[in-house]
Motif scaffolding. Structure first.
Motif, PDB file in Angstrom:
ATOM      1  N   VAL A 177      -6.201  60.935  17.718  1.00 52.67           N
ATOM      2  CA  VAL A 177      -7.237  61.032  16.708  1.00 52.67           C
ATOM      3  C   VAL A 177      -6.890  62.084  15.838  1.00 52.67           C
ATOM      4  CG1 VAL A 177      -9.651  61.948  16.669  1.00 52.67           C
ATOM      5  CG2 VAL A 177      -9.086  60.307  18.399  1.00 52.67           C
ATOM      6  N   ILE A 178      -6.410  63.267  16.157  1.00 55.44           N
ATOM      7  CA  ILE A 178      -6.163  64.467  15.239  1.00 55.44           C
ATOM      8  C   ILE A 178      -5.049  63.892  14.102  1.00 55.44           C
ATOM      9  CG2 ILE A 178      -4.960  66.673  15.012  1.00 55.44           C
ATOM     10  CD1 ILE A 178      -7.571  66.749  16.574  1.00 55.44           C
ATOM     11  N   SER A 179      -4.138  63.049  14.368  1.00 58.88           N
ATOM     12  CA  SER A 179      -3.310  62.402  13.341  1.00 58.88           C
ATOM     13  C   SER A 179      -3.921  61.637  12.405  1.00 58.88           C
ATOM     14  CB  SER A 179      -2.225  61.470  14.134  1.00 58.88           C
ATOM     15  OG  SER A 179      -1.418  60.968  13.257  1.00 58.88           O
ATOM     16  N   SER A 180      -5.064  60.764  12.992  1.00 64.36           N
ATOM     17  CA  SER A 180      -5.947  60.099  12.079  1.00 64.36           C
ATOM     18  C   SER A 180      -6.471  61.059  11.063  1.00 64.36           C
ATOM     19  CB  SER A 180      -6.977  59.354  12.964  1.00 64.36           C
ATOM     20  OG  SER A 180      -7.195  57.929  12.399  1.00 64.36           O
ATOM     21  N   ILE A 181      -7.406  62.152  11.627  1.00 65.93           N
ATOM     22  CA  ILE A 181      -7.974  63.200  10.816  1.00 65.93           C
ATOM     23  C   ILE A 181      -7.122  63.514   9.733  1.00 65.93           C
ATOM     24  CG2 ILE A 181      -9.183  65.051  10.904  1.00 65.93           C
ATOM     25  CD1 ILE A 181     -10.180  64.602  13.532  1.00 65.93           C
ATOM     26  N   ARG A 182      -5.885  64.123  10.061  1.00 67.40           N
ATOM     27  CA  ARG A 182      -4.926  64.655   9.034  1.00 67.40           C
ATOM     28  C   ARG A 182      -4.702  63.524   8.053  1.00 67.40           C
ATOM     29  NH1 ARG A 182      -1.097  67.523  13.706  1.00 67.40           N
ATOM     30  NH2 ARG A 182      -2.320  69.334  13.806  1.00 67.40           N
ATOM     31  N   SER A 183      -4.432  62.280   8.341  1.00 66.00           N
ATOM     32  CA  SER A 183      -4.423  61.415   7.420  1.00 66.00           C
ATOM     33  C   SER A 183      -5.309  61.155   6.506  1.00 66.00           C
ATOM     34  CB  SER A 183      -3.853  59.790   8.235  1.00 66.00           C
ATOM     35  OG  SER A 183      -3.780  59.047   7.256  1.00 66.00           O
ATOM     36  N   ILE A 184      -6.353  61.156   7.062  1.00 67.70           N
ATOM     37  CA  ILE A 184      -7.823  60.996   6.250  1.00 67.70           C
ATOM     38  C   ILE A 184      -7.975  62.018   5.219  1.00 67.70           C
ATOM     39  CG2 ILE A 184     -10.365  60.837   6.457  1.00 67.70           C
ATOM     40  CD1 ILE A 184     -10.100  59.487   9.016  1.00 67.70           C
ATOM     41  N   ARG A 185      -7.580  63.263   5.755  1.00 67.99           N
ATOM     42  CA  ARG A 185      -7.707  64.496   4.795  1.00 67.99           C
ATOM     43  C   ARG A 185      -6.501  64.465   3.820  1.00 67.99           C
ATOM     44  NH1 ARG A 185      -3.840  69.257   6.308  1.00 67.99           N
ATOM     45  NH2 ARG A 185      -2.500  67.544   5.653  1.00 67.99           N
ATOM     46  N   HIS A 186      -5.543  63.865   3.913  1.00 71.49           N
ATOM     47  CA  HIS A 186      -4.241  63.603   3.030  1.00 71.49           C
ATOM     48  C   HIS A 186      -4.873  62.646   1.956  1.00 71.49           C
ATOM     49  CE1 HIS A 186      -0.585  61.809   1.307  1.00 71.49           C
ATOM     50  NE2 HIS A 186      -0.275  63.377   1.188  1.00 71.49           N
ATOM     51  N   ASP A 187      -5.310  61.504   2.383  1.00 69.61           N
ATOM     52  CA  ASP A 187      -5.699  60.483   1.479  1.00 69.61           C
ATOM     53  C   ASP A 187      -7.061  60.978   0.690  1.00 69.61           C
ATOM     54  OD1 ASP A 187      -5.028  57.604   3.900  1.00 69.61           O
ATOM     55  OD2 ASP A 187      -3.881  58.757   2.598  1.00 69.61           O
ATOM     56  N   PHE A 188      -7.854  61.585   1.244  1.00 70.93           N
ATOM     57  CA  PHE A 188      -9.080  62.078   0.679  1.00 70.93           C
ATOM     58  C   PHE A 188      -8.580  62.868  -0.736  1.00 70.93           C
ATOM     59  CE2 PHE A 188     -12.440  65.140  -0.149  1.00 70.93           C
ATOM     60  CZ  PHE A 188     -13.726  64.328  -0.238  1.00 70.93           C
ATOM     61  N   VAL A 189      -7.778  63.809  -0.474  1.00 70.48           N
ATOM     62  CA  VAL A 189      -7.369  64.672  -1.529  1.00 70.48           C
ATOM     63  C   VAL A 189      -6.915  63.787  -2.606  1.00 70.48           C
ATOM     64  CG1 VAL A 189      -5.778  66.419  -2.376  1.00 70.48           C
ATOM     65  CG2 VAL A 189      -7.049  66.666  -0.203  1.00 70.48           C
ATOM     66  N   ASN A 190      -6.246  62.715  -2.335  1.00 74.63           N
ATOM     67  CA  ASN A 190      -5.241  61.988  -3.326  1.00 74.63           C
ATOM     68  C   ASN A 190      -6.545  60.979  -3.851  1.00 74.63           C
ATOM     69  OD1 ASN A 190      -2.757  62.623  -2.633  1.00 74.63           O
ATOM     70  ND2 ASN A 190      -2.352  61.134  -1.152  1.00 74.63           N
ATOM     71  N   HIS A 191      -7.402  60.455  -3.379  1.00 71.62           N
ATOM     72  CA  HIS A 191      -8.479  59.614  -3.807  1.00 71.62           C
ATOM     73  C   HIS A 191      -9.491  60.389  -4.648  1.00 71.62           C
ATOM     74  CE1 HIS A 191      -7.222  56.375  -1.147  1.00 71.62           C
ATOM     75  NE2 HIS A 191      -7.987  56.909  -0.083  1.00 71.62           N
ATOM     76  N   MET A 192      -9.611  61.622  -4.169  1.00 76.65           N
ATOM     77  CA  MET A 192     -10.398  62.574  -5.173  1.00 76.65           C
ATOM     78  C   MET A 192      -9.725  62.743  -6.634  1.00 76.65           C
ATOM     79  SD  MET A 192     -13.309  63.170  -4.052  1.00 76.65           S
ATOM     80  CE  MET A 192     -13.994  64.817  -4.970  1.00 76.65           C
ATOM     81  N   GLN A 193      -8.439  62.953  -6.615  1.00 76.71           N
ATOM     82  CA  GLN A 193      -7.635  63.424  -7.788  1.00 76.71           C
ATOM     83  C   GLN A 193      -7.746  62.064  -8.549  1.00 76.71           C
ATOM     84  OE1 GLN A 193      -3.952  64.389  -6.217  1.00 76.71           O
ATOM     85  NE2 GLN A 193      -4.448  66.683  -6.250  1.00 76.71           N
ATOM     86  N   VAL A 194      -7.593  60.681  -7.945  1.00 83.76           N
ATOM     87  CA  VAL A 194      -7.524  59.537  -8.860  1.00 83.76           C
ATOM     88  C   VAL A 194      -8.681  59.415  -9.446  1.00 83.76           C
ATOM     89  CG1 VAL A 194      -7.244  57.310  -8.768  1.00 83.76           C
ATOM     90  CG2 VAL A 194      -5.446  58.533  -7.699  1.00 83.76           C
ATOM     91  N   LEU A 195      -9.978  59.599  -8.682  1.00 87.40           N
ATOM     92  CA  LEU A 195     -11.300  59.425  -8.960  1.00 87.40           C
ATOM     93  C   LEU A 195     -11.735  60.307 -10.149  1.00 87.40           C
ATOM     94  CD1 LEU A 195     -13.342  58.733  -5.549  1.00 87.40           C
ATOM     95  CD2 LEU A 195     -12.973  57.033  -7.847  1.00 87.40           C
ATOM     96  N   TYR A 196     -11.240  61.555 -10.213  1.00 86.74           N
ATOM     97  CA  TYR A 196     -11.379  62.587 -11.202  1.00 86.74           C
ATOM     98  C   TYR A 196     -10.512  62.139 -12.387  1.00 86.74           C
ATOM     99  CZ  TYR A 196     -11.874  67.117 -13.609  1.00 86.74           C
ATOM    100  OH  TYR A 196     -12.172  68.005 -14.506  1.00 86.74           O
ATOM    101  N   GLY A 197      -9.604  61.796 -12.424  1.00 90.01           N
ATOM    102  CA  GLY A 197      -8.865  61.147 -13.370  1.00 90.01           C
ATOM    103  C   GLY A 197      -9.673  60.162 -14.184  1.00 90.01           C
ATOM    104  N   LEU A 198      -9.983  59.172 -13.607  1.00 88.06           N
ATOM    105  CA  LEU A 198     -10.541  57.921 -13.925  1.00 88.06           C
ATOM    106  C   LEU A 198     -11.740  58.481 -14.781  1.00 88.06           C
ATOM    107  CD1 LEU A 198     -10.078  55.167 -11.081  1.00 88.06           C
ATOM    108  CD2 LEU A 198      -9.103  55.365 -13.172  1.00 88.06           C
ATOM    109  N   ILE A 199     -12.644  59.308 -14.088  1.00 87.64           N
ATOM    110  CA  ILE A 199     -14.004  59.512 -14.490  1.00 87.64           C
ATOM    111  C   ILE A 199     -13.515  60.595 -16.113  1.00 87.64           C
ATOM    112  CG2 ILE A 199     -15.960  61.204 -14.508  1.00 87.64           C
ATOM    113  CD1 ILE A 199     -15.894  60.215 -11.370  1.00 87.64           C
ATOM    114  N   GLU A 200     -12.710  61.273 -15.929  1.00 83.03           N
ATOM    115  CA  GLU A 200     -12.407  62.106 -17.072  1.00 83.03           C
ATOM    116  C   GLU A 200     -12.045  61.282 -18.254  1.00 83.03           C
ATOM    117  OE1 GLU A 200     -13.786  65.659 -16.340  1.00 83.03           O
ATOM    118  OE2 GLU A 200     -12.312  65.745 -17.782  1.00 83.03           O
ATOM    119  N   CYS A 201     -11.032  60.330 -17.727  1.00 79.23           N
ATOM    120  CA  CYS A 201     -10.686  59.467 -19.036  1.00 79.23           C
ATOM    121  C   CYS A 201     -11.666  58.420 -19.394  1.00 79.23           C
ATOM    122  CB  CYS A 201      -9.363  58.957 -18.329  1.00 79.23           C
ATOM    123  SG  CYS A 201      -8.016  60.110 -18.185  1.00 79.23           S
ATOM    124  N   GLY A 202     -12.899  58.331 -18.692  1.00 81.33           N
ATOM    125  CA  GLY A 202     -13.841  57.507 -19.142  1.00 81.33           C
ATOM    126  C   GLY A 202     -13.609  55.999 -18.724  1.00 81.33           C
TER     127      GLY A 202
END
Length: 373
Positions: A177-202
């Motif tokens: 479970v802890i490994s799963s949470i760490r993986s989710i945290r890592h993926d969440f940061v990546n997803h937020m960066q991509v989403l921010y870039g998509l929104i910023e670029c329109g």
């Protein structure tokens, strides 16, 4: 490789399996390569590609694999490439791993190509506009690390209280479970960066599509809210991951009751053995592979149900399934059979409960009823 034609059951089966994995992980191409005798490159044997790509791979099509990559494969290592820009196949990154035969000898390469067109297209704009975001995410990651450390300690304390002297036996579940949470945290940061870039670029349409794809992956997190008992929540997390790896759909009904009248170690013994049997049966099902799990309180009793698709249990088998050593599945050297259900029956008898079995129309359901203290 012995009969390299498409009118071959092995070719059809491998194509189907590669297509399922390609779709599951969202990659561009997934394929098996045979290395040329002179080590100069490789050729495609079986490949999976997006249905709308318009590309048709033929057996024996050349595939560029350089000498350095082939040397790594022959040494038992993996390789990955830089971004490749191909006018025919697109913009992608390629990676490969050794494919070994039953005798352990190198048979070829398992290759995967990941689409990099969108990332490359917005990368420069994202970096230029994302300095404040990087600072924010850096702080966000620090907060997440603190939360995960706190959550890890909380899990350890809860498991120690729940399972007492058997804590060590179930630490593997907690680590998963802890490994799963760490993986989710890592993926969440990546997803937020991509989403921010998509929104910023329109790229609002692409951002909406990206969010919709993320929503499909939120089912696992929902378990922490729906399962009140910590030990069962940890167990269900790991069993869900195990079923997912076997392409089995595992469904959970809401379990709001903490089941405080039953020791957590007994709950885990009952549910882990029933779920393991259900996974084995569903994996062998010819059609739909599905498991449904429900835990609830009804008046003065607890009810635990595990239902799965697969082969039915005959009346003759029901008369013996609780006998130690009896099994309807083949035994292996590494895994003794016929011990799970006797353990379940022993725990149920200890609490003066009962077990009901319904097996018909390709569906089997075990229902354990225990008195609520």
């Amino acid at each position: 490789m012995q009969h390299p034609v498409k009118e071959n059951p092995a070719y059809e089966r491998l194509t189907s399996q590669l297509s399922q994995v390609r779709e599951q992980f969202g990659v561009l191409y997934l394929y098996l390569l045979q290395i040329n005798p002179d080590g100069s490159g490789g050729k495609v044997m079986v490949a999976a590609h997006p249905p709308d790509s318009g590309i048709q791979f033929q057996i024996g099509d050349p595939c560029y694999v350089n000498a350095e990559q082939i040397a790594k494969i022959r040494a038992g290592e993996t390789y990955y490439s830089d971004i490749i820009r191909d006018p025919h196949y697109g913009v992608y990154m390629s990676a490969g791993a050794p494919l070994l035969g039953k005798d352990g000898r190198l048979a070829g390469i398992v290759g995967v190509d990941t689409d990099m067109a969108m990332v490359e297209g917005i990368g420069k704009d994202v970096v230029r506009n994302s300095v404040p975001v990087f600072v924010f995410h850096g702080l966000f990651v620090v907060v997440l690390i603190v939360l995960i450390l706190g959550l890890s300690r909380w899990y350890q304390r809860e498991i120690r209280v729940a399972v007492g002297e058997t804590e060590e036996h179930y630490q593997d579940e907690l680590r998963s479970v802890i490994s799963s949470i760490r993986s989710i945290r890592h993926d969440f940061v990546n997803h937020m960066q991509v989403l921010y870039g998509l929104i910023e670029c329109g790229y609002f349409d692409k951002a909406r599509d990206y969010i919709q794809s993320l929503l499909k992956e939120t089912k696992l997190l929902d378990l922490t809210v729906r399962i009140a008992n910590p030990a069962l929540m940890v167990l269900f997390h790991t069993k869900w991951e195990q079923a997912k790896s076997k392409q089995i759909v595992m469904q959970f009904a809401e379990c709001p009751d903490p089941f405080e009248g039953i020791p957590s170690i007994d709950l885990v013994k009952i549910m882990s053995n029933l779920i393991d049997n259900a996974i084995d049966a569903a994996e062998m099902a010819d059609g739909e592979k599905r498991i449904r799990i429900a835990c609830r309180r009804e008046d003065k009793q607890y009810v635990f149900e595990v239902e799965n698709t697969g082969a039915e249990i005959s009346p003759e088998q029901r008369a013996h399934i609780f006998t130690v050593g009896y099994t309807t599945k083949p035994a292996t050297r590494s895994n003794a059979r016929g011990a799970g259900l006797p353990i379940v029956q022993a725990v149920v008898s200890k609490h003066n409960g009962s077990i009901e079995i319904v097996s018909e129309h390709g569906m089997t359901r075990f229902t354990v009823i225990l008195p609520a203290k």
